[in-house]
Design a protein around this motif. Structure first.
Motif, PDB file in Angstrom:
ATOM      1  N   ARG A  33      13.201  25.391 -28.796  1.00 38.65           N
ATOM      2  CA  ARG A  33      13.651  24.958 -30.125  1.00 38.65           C
ATOM      3  C   ARG A  33      14.455  26.056 -30.811  1.00 38.65           C
ATOM      4  O   ARG A  33      15.475  25.791 -31.454  1.00 38.65           O
ATOM      5  CB  ARG A  33      12.454  24.565 -30.982  1.00 38.65           C
ATOM      6  CG  ARG A  33      11.686  23.353 -30.447  1.00 38.65           C
ATOM      7  CD  ARG A  33      10.614  22.920 -31.422  1.00 38.65           C
ATOM      8  NE  ARG A  33      11.196  22.159 -32.527  1.00 38.65           N
ATOM      9  CZ  ARG A  33      10.611  21.979 -33.700  1.00 38.65           C
ATOM     10  NH1 ARG A  33       9.443  22.573 -33.946  1.00 38.65           N
ATOM     11  NH2 ARG A  33      11.179  21.253 -34.633  1.00 38.65           N
ATOM     12  N   GLN A  92      17.578  23.784 -28.482  1.00 41.11           N
ATOM     13  CA  GLN A  92      17.280  22.617 -27.656  1.00 41.11           C
ATOM     14  C   GLN A  92      16.324  21.676 -28.394  1.00 41.11           C
ATOM     15  O   GLN A  92      15.696  22.040 -29.388  1.00 41.11           O
ATOM     16  CB  GLN A  92      16.661  23.050 -26.330  1.00 41.11           C
ATOM     17  CG  GLN A  92      17.547  23.967 -25.503  1.00 41.11           C
ATOM     18  CD  GLN A  92      18.884  23.328 -25.163  1.00 41.11           C
ATOM     19  OE1 GLN A  92      18.950  22.149 -24.807  1.00 41.11           O
ATOM     20  NE2 GLN A  92      19.949  24.112 -25.266  1.00 41.11           N
ATOM     21  N   GLN A  93      16.235  20.460 -27.867  1.00 42.45           N
ATOM     22  CA  GLN A  93      15.323  19.462 -28.424  1.00 42.45           C
ATOM     23  C   GLN A  93      14.344  19.043 -27.321  1.00 42.45           C
ATOM     24  O   GLN A  93      14.554  18.036 -26.651  1.00 42.45           O
ATOM     25  CB  GLN A  93      16.098  18.256 -28.953  1.00 42.45           C
ATOM     26  CG  GLN A  93      17.051  18.598 -30.088  1.00 42.45           C
ATOM     27  CD  GLN A  93      17.776  17.372 -30.616  1.00 42.45           C
ATOM     28  OE1 GLN A  93      17.172  16.341 -30.883  1.00 42.45           O
ATOM     29  NE2 GLN A  93      19.092  17.490 -30.757  1.00 42.45           N
ATOM     30  N   GLN A 129       7.399  16.907 -34.976  1.00 39.36           N
ATOM     31  CA  GLN A 129       8.836  17.142 -34.785  1.00 39.36           C
ATOM     32  C   GLN A 129       9.237  17.212 -33.316  1.00 39.36           C
ATOM     33  O   GLN A 129      10.432  17.198 -32.998  1.00 39.36           O
ATOM     34  CB  GLN A 129       9.235  18.451 -35.482  1.00 39.36           C
ATOM     35  CG  GLN A 129       9.000  18.454 -36.975  1.00 39.36           C
ATOM     36  CD  GLN A 129       9.755  17.332 -37.676  1.00 39.36           C
ATOM     37  OE1 GLN A 129      10.969  17.213 -37.560  1.00 39.36           O
ATOM     38  NE2 GLN A 129       9.010  16.492 -38.395  1.00 39.36           N
ATOM     39  N   VAL A 130       8.263  17.323 -32.421  1.00 41.50           N
ATOM     40  CA  VAL A 130       8.517  17.347 -30.980  1.00 41.50           C
ATOM     41  C   VAL A 130       7.886  16.104 -30.372  1.00 41.50           C
ATOM     42  O   VAL A 130       6.682  15.877 -30.533  1.00 41.50           O
ATOM     43  CB  VAL A 130       7.924  18.617 -30.338  1.00 41.50           C
ATOM     44  CG1 VAL A 130       8.016  18.550 -28.814  1.00 41.50           C
ATOM     45  CG2 VAL A 130       8.630  19.855 -30.861  1.00 41.50           C
ATOM     46  N   GLU A 190      13.936   8.309 -26.439  1.00 40.47           N
ATOM     47  CA  GLU A 190      14.239   9.465 -27.293  1.00 40.47           C
ATOM     48  C   GLU A 190      15.529  10.099 -26.792  1.00 40.47           C
ATOM     49  O   GLU A 190      15.535  11.056 -26.034  1.00 40.47           O
ATOM     50  CB  GLU A 190      13.084  10.474 -27.249  1.00 40.47           C
ATOM     51  CG  GLU A 190      11.727   9.903 -27.619  1.00 40.47           C
ATOM     52  CD  GLU A 190      11.630   9.565 -29.094  1.00 40.47           C
ATOM     53  OE1 GLU A 190      12.235  10.290 -29.908  1.00 40.47           O
ATOM     54  OE2 GLU A 190      10.952   8.577 -29.419  1.00 40.47           O
ATOM     55  N   GLY A 229      17.803  11.957 -27.959  1.00 41.76           N
ATOM     56  CA  GLY A 229      18.216  13.314 -28.310  1.00 41.76           C
ATOM     57  C   GLY A 229      17.528  14.395 -27.513  1.00 41.76           C
ATOM     58  O   GLY A 229      17.865  15.580 -27.647  1.00 41.76           O
ATOM     59  N   VAL A 230      16.572  14.041 -26.659  1.00 38.94           N
ATOM     60  CA  VAL A 230      15.812  15.035 -25.907  1.00 38.94           C
ATOM     61  C   VAL A 230      16.702  15.755 -24.900  1.00 38.94           C
ATOM     62  O   VAL A 230      17.439  15.119 -24.143  1.00 38.94           O
ATOM     63  CB  VAL A 230      14.620  14.364 -25.187  1.00 38.94           C
ATOM     64  CG1 VAL A 230      13.985  15.311 -24.177  1.00 38.94           C
ATOM     65  CG2 VAL A 230      13.581  13.903 -26.200  1.00 38.94           C
ATOM     66  N   THR A 231      16.655  17.087 -24.900  1.00 38.35           N
ATOM     67  CA  THR A 231      17.479  17.873 -23.974  1.00 38.35           C
ATOM     68  C   THR A 231      16.660  18.585 -22.904  1.00 38.35           C
ATOM     69  O   THR A 231      17.225  19.210 -22.014  1.00 38.35           O
ATOM     70  CB  THR A 231      18.293  18.923 -24.744  1.00 38.35           C
ATOM     71  OG1 THR A 231      17.395  19.836 -25.406  1.00 38.35           O
ATOM     72  CG2 THR A 231      19.209  18.267 -25.777  1.00 38.35           C
TER      73      THR A 231
END
Length: 351
Positions: A66, A70-71, A112-113, A132, A134-136
């Motif tokens: 984070r 990163q997400q 938030q995660v 999800e 946006g997850v990287t």
């Protein structure tokens, strides 16, 4: 050498190890399918069953990702839960619905995660990435033996006091697979180290580990940093030197050592098995041990299970506190691990 009684179990351990060796050989040679994903999958796991510190190390990795922009998401099997299948943690989640460790992660990061549980990690990752968008990165909690997913990076944990190279395969010992399984690790972290561990000791441990890994695999060393007690029940309660300790974890020894070293006297230790589902009778028994001026200390993982709706009315009346734990790396271990993770997120030219 194993305990004398364990010699009777060695034939079964050899049989079990042989079956796992064949299984790993099939995956290593592409005869069983291992799937990679579009985002980096980072596996945090161990060879020894239970108690190597996976939960705080997963949290450390997620925080670093984070901070690097990163997400990440966390995926766990959800051991100890009373549900099955894929579940995404939300504000209604409890230890019974997703497991104590995933609930702890969800609470740690304030929602938030994304935190997901699924017995089938391949299915879980696919659904997670579809929902999800946006997850990287996906961090797998306790999936070192889950070969159906091919991680981009594997972190192997082993305790200083119980290193895998001194253990034996189940049922003669506590290893989930033979010591040679360490050769899949991209980094090995020796956990729960004594703060005063010397460089000579670290070198000797690394040499033993490198008998089972590639010599170039880094061996890092980490320790626990304990925080101030956090109220779970009666927040107005005063904390004195006399405590009752309540644990349902695999290795409560380091916490006991810390508390004694910090000046607390453990008047009673209610010790249960790892992931124990606390009952109303358990809480009543703990309450009966309390004397005036005493409070109950527990772990954050155990506190997640104490928040179950059926238990909360009893817990809320007690002076219960959990002791938070964070990971700290020795020497330049944190910088080394960040450097090892960084290439996973560098843009790569398309050939």
């Amino acid at each position: 050498m194993p305990h004398p009684l364990a010699f009777l179990l060695l034939p079964f351990a050899w049989l079990y190890a042989g079956v796992l060796h064949v299984r790993n050989w099939l995956y290593d040679n592409g005869l069983k399918e291992s799937v990679a994903f579009a985002v980096p999958v980072i596996s945090v796991g161990n060879l020894r069953a239970g108690g190597t510190g996976k939960t705080p190390h997963v949290a450390w990795v997620v925080r670093q990702l984070r901070q690097a922009g990163q997400q990440p998401a966390i995926l766990s099997r959800g051991y100890g839960r009373q549900t099955t299948g894929y579940r995404l943690a939300d504000a209604t989640a409890t230890a019974a619905t997703i497991g104590d460790e995933p609930l702890q992660h969800y609470q740690d990061f304030g929602g938030q995660v994304p935190v997901v549980v699924c017995e089938n990690r391949r299915t879980g990752i696919a659904k997670l990435l579809a929902q999800e968008t946006g997850v990287t990165a996906v961090v797998l909690d306790d999936a070192y033996q889950h070969r159906r997913v091919r991680p981009a990076f594997s972190i192997l944990l082993t305790e200083q006091q119980r290193p895998f190279y001194h253990d034996w395969v189940l049922p003669a010992g506590r290893l989930r697979e033979s010591r040679g399984g360490a050769n899949r690790a991209d980094v090995v972290i020796v956990t729960k180290c004594a703060p005063g561990i010397t460089g000579v000791e670290q070198t000797a441990i690394a040499a033993r580990i490198h008998r089972y890994t590639c010599p170039r695999v880094p061996v890092l060393f980490s320790t626990y940093v304990y925080g101030l007690p956090v109220p779970v029940g009666a927040a107005e309660a005063a904390i004195g030197p006399e405590i009752v300790l309540l644990t349902g974890i695999a290795q409560p020894g380091p916490l006991r050592d810390y508390l004694v070293g910090a000046g607390y006297h453990i008047a009673h230790h209610a010790a249960f098995a790892d992931h124990h589902a606390f009952s109303a009778a358990d809480i009543t028994a703990v309450a009966a041990q309390l004397r005036p001026g005493q409070c109950v200390f527990t772990t954050q993982k155990d506190a997640a299970r104490l928040l179950e709706p059926a238990l909360w009315p009893a817990v809320a009346r007690l002076p219960v506190f959990y002791i938070p734990i964070e990971v700290a790396f020795l020497a330049d271990g944190a910088a080394q691990l960040r450097q090892l993770l960084s290439p996973l997120f560098q843009p790569h030219a398309v050939v």
